[in-house]
Design a protein around this motif. Structure first.
Motif, short mmCIF file in Angstrom:
data_model
loop_
_atom_site.label_atom_id
_atom_site.label_comp_id
_atom_site.label_asym_id
_atom_site.label_seq_id
_atom_site.Cartn_x
_atom_site.Cartn_y
_atom_site.Cartn_z
N MET A 33 -21.87 65.40 36.31
CA MET A 33 -21.83 64.30 36.06
C MET A 33 -21.56 63.92 34.53
O MET A 33 -21.79 65.07 33.71
CB MET A 33 -23.54 64.10 36.14
CG MET A 33 -24.11 63.71 37.54
SD MET A 33 -26.02 63.89 37.58
CE MET A 33 -26.24 65.60 37.37
N ILE A 35 -22.96 61.98 31.29
CA ILE A 35 -24.39 61.46 30.86
C ILE A 35 -24.31 60.86 29.48
O ILE A 35 -23.83 61.76 28.59
CB ILE A 35 -25.74 62.52 30.92
CG1 ILE A 35 -25.80 63.00 32.55
CG2 ILE A 35 -26.90 61.85 30.29
CD1 ILE A 35 -26.54 64.03 32.53
N LYS A 36 -24.54 59.64 29.44
CA LYS A 36 -24.55 59.03 28.15
C LYS A 36 -25.51 59.04 27.01
O LYS A 36 -26.54 59.42 27.73
CB LYS A 36 -24.26 57.24 28.13
CG LYS A 36 -23.06 56.94 28.97
CD LYS A 36 -21.64 57.39 28.23
CE LYS A 36 -20.55 56.85 28.87
NZ LYS A 36 -19.33 57.22 27.97
N LYS A 37 -25.12 59.30 25.76
CA LYS A 37 -26.05 59.59 24.63
C LYS A 37 -27.09 58.63 24.75
O LYS A 37 -27.03 57.23 25.27
CB LYS A 37 -25.35 59.11 23.37
CG LYS A 37 -26.30 59.45 22.36
CD LYS A 37 -25.42 58.96 20.89
CE LYS A 37 -26.49 58.96 19.71
NZ LYS A 37 -25.86 58.66 18.37
N THR A 39 -29.51 58.88 27.22
CA THR A 39 -29.91 58.79 28.66
C THR A 39 -30.84 59.78 28.86
O THR A 39 -30.89 61.06 28.54
CB THR A 39 -28.87 58.80 29.72
OG1 THR A 39 -27.85 57.98 29.34
CG2 THR A 39 -29.35 58.83 31.26
N ILE A 41 -32.36 62.67 31.26
CA ILE A 41 -31.78 63.32 32.23
C ILE A 41 -32.71 63.69 33.36
O ILE A 41 -32.80 63.46 34.59
CB ILE A 41 -31.40 64.79 31.93
CG1 ILE A 41 -29.91 64.51 30.70
CG2 ILE A 41 -30.63 65.67 33.17
CD1 ILE A 41 -29.57 65.83 30.02
N TYR A 52 -29.40 72.38 35.75
CA TYR A 52 -28.20 71.75 35.34
C TYR A 52 -27.26 72.68 34.18
O TYR A 52 -28.16 73.34 33.45
CB TYR A 52 -28.69 70.53 34.32
CG TYR A 52 -29.29 69.26 35.02
CD1 TYR A 52 -28.57 68.22 35.53
CD2 TYR A 52 -30.50 69.21 35.23
CE1 TYR A 52 -29.32 67.13 36.19
CE2 TYR A 52 -31.38 68.25 35.93
CZ TYR A 52 -30.51 67.17 36.32
OH TYR A 52 -31.12 66.32 36.92
N CYS A 59 -28.63 68.28 24.40
CA CYS A 59 -29.62 67.30 24.71
C CYS A 59 -31.17 68.01 23.98
O CYS A 59 -31.18 69.15 23.65
CB CYS A 59 -29.89 67.17 26.18
SG CYS A 59 -30.91 68.56 26.87
N THR A 98 -33.39 64.64 27.27
CA THR A 98 -32.50 63.22 26.82
C THR A 98 -31.27 63.78 25.95
O THR A 98 -31.46 64.66 25.28
CB THR A 98 -33.54 62.50 25.64
OG1 THR A 98 -34.82 62.25 26.40
CG2 THR A 98 -32.78 61.11 25.60
N ALA A 99 -30.17 63.01 26.29
CA ALA A 99 -28.79 63.46 25.99
C ALA A 99 -28.85 62.89 24.43
O ALA A 99 -29.26 61.81 24.11
CB ALA A 99 -27.94 63.00 26.63
N ASP A 102 -22.86 62.46 24.25
CA ASP A 102 -22.36 62.26 25.50
C ASP A 102 -22.17 63.58 26.03
O ASP A 102 -21.76 64.49 25.47
CB ASP A 102 -20.81 61.59 25.58
CG ASP A 102 -21.14 60.02 25.20
OD1 ASP A 102 -22.25 59.38 25.43
OD2 ASP A 102 -20.10 59.31 25.11
N GLU A 104 -21.47 66.37 29.33
CA GLU A 104 -20.87 66.69 30.87
C GLU A 104 -21.64 67.87 31.33
O GLU A 104 -21.87 68.89 30.69
CB GLU A 104 -19.44 66.84 30.88
CG GLU A 104 -19.03 67.12 32.18
CD GLU A 104 -17.46 67.59 32.39
OE1 GLU A 104 -17.06 68.05 33.38
OE2 GLU A 104 -16.93 67.61 31.20
#
Length: 225
Positions: A33, A35-37, A39, A41, A52, A59, A98-99, A102, A104
């Protein structure tokens, strides 16, 4: 999509203890995935049901206090596994992830990895060793909160970010945290963190370029009282 058995990231966490066949099987069931800044998780109280593996990005793990403030308890970086506790307990997560930029990540379902945890003693030992390290870090945070001033904790955070993540070509810290993030790491109000950073600036310990921070005296930060 990279294969787990060929991925260099596995060398930095307990997945390195899995056999090639185990990694090939996991590779077939993982989900990669972006995951945008900003976001979330997973949330506090959520059942994770897997781990993960962070391929890229950073994060924060935080906990909401009774007064509604986020306390950041750990920064998770490239190479780390996130959610290992879910492998050995059925409890829901006690932290929010939380990211910060950005990311991966590869998600490996608990159902796929539990067999390896039970049958591969080296893997299970490494998972426990990583969890013990996390507990030690948590103990250190508790001691720091009790024994060190907010100024010292903020100075230590800047040094930690510099040592762990390095700097951009212009010398600014490569990890961009908000002033609120700094406050949440050291356990203080955002206004206090802003005021202390301003003091550090006046003392020529740091300089700023917009939201970015550049350390001017690493030695000075380490000697903050």
């Amino acid at each position: 999509m990279s294969k787990c058995e060929q991925c260099i990231i596995k060398q930095f966490n307990s997945l390195k203890s899995l056999t090639k066949d185990e990694l090939i099987r996991i590779s077939g069931c993982k989900t990669t995935m972006i995951i945008k800044k900003g976001t979330v998780i997973f949330d506090e109280g959520e059942t994770i049901n897997g781990v993960y593996c962070v391929k890229d990005g950073i994060c924060k793990l935080s906990k909401l206090s009774e007064n509604g403030k986020d306390q950041i308890v750990r920064i998770v970086v490239k190479g780390d596994l996130l959610g290992q506790r879910s492998l050995v307990t059925d409890e829901s997560s006690n932290l929010q992830a939380t990211a910060l930029n950005d990311m991966e990540v590869c998600f490996i379902p608990k159902s796929e990895i539990m067999n390896d945890l039970q049958n591969n003693s080296k893997f299970s030992f490494d998972v426990l060793k990583d969890m013990a390290h996390d507990l030690k870090e948590a103990d250190d945070i508790i001691v720091n909160m009790a024994q060190k001033s907010v100024r010292q904790r903020l100075a230590e955070t800047l040094v930690y970010i510099n040592d762990s993540f390095g700097v951009n070509p212009d010398g600014t810290l490569s990890v961009l945290l908000s002033r609120e993030d700094f406050a949440n790491i050291v356990g203080t109000a955002t206004e206090s963190a802003i005021r202390i950073l301003s003091q550090f600036k006046k003392e020529k310990l740091i300089s700023t370029k917009g939201k970015h921070i550049k350390i001017e005296s690493l030695t000075g930060l380490k000697q903050v009282e």
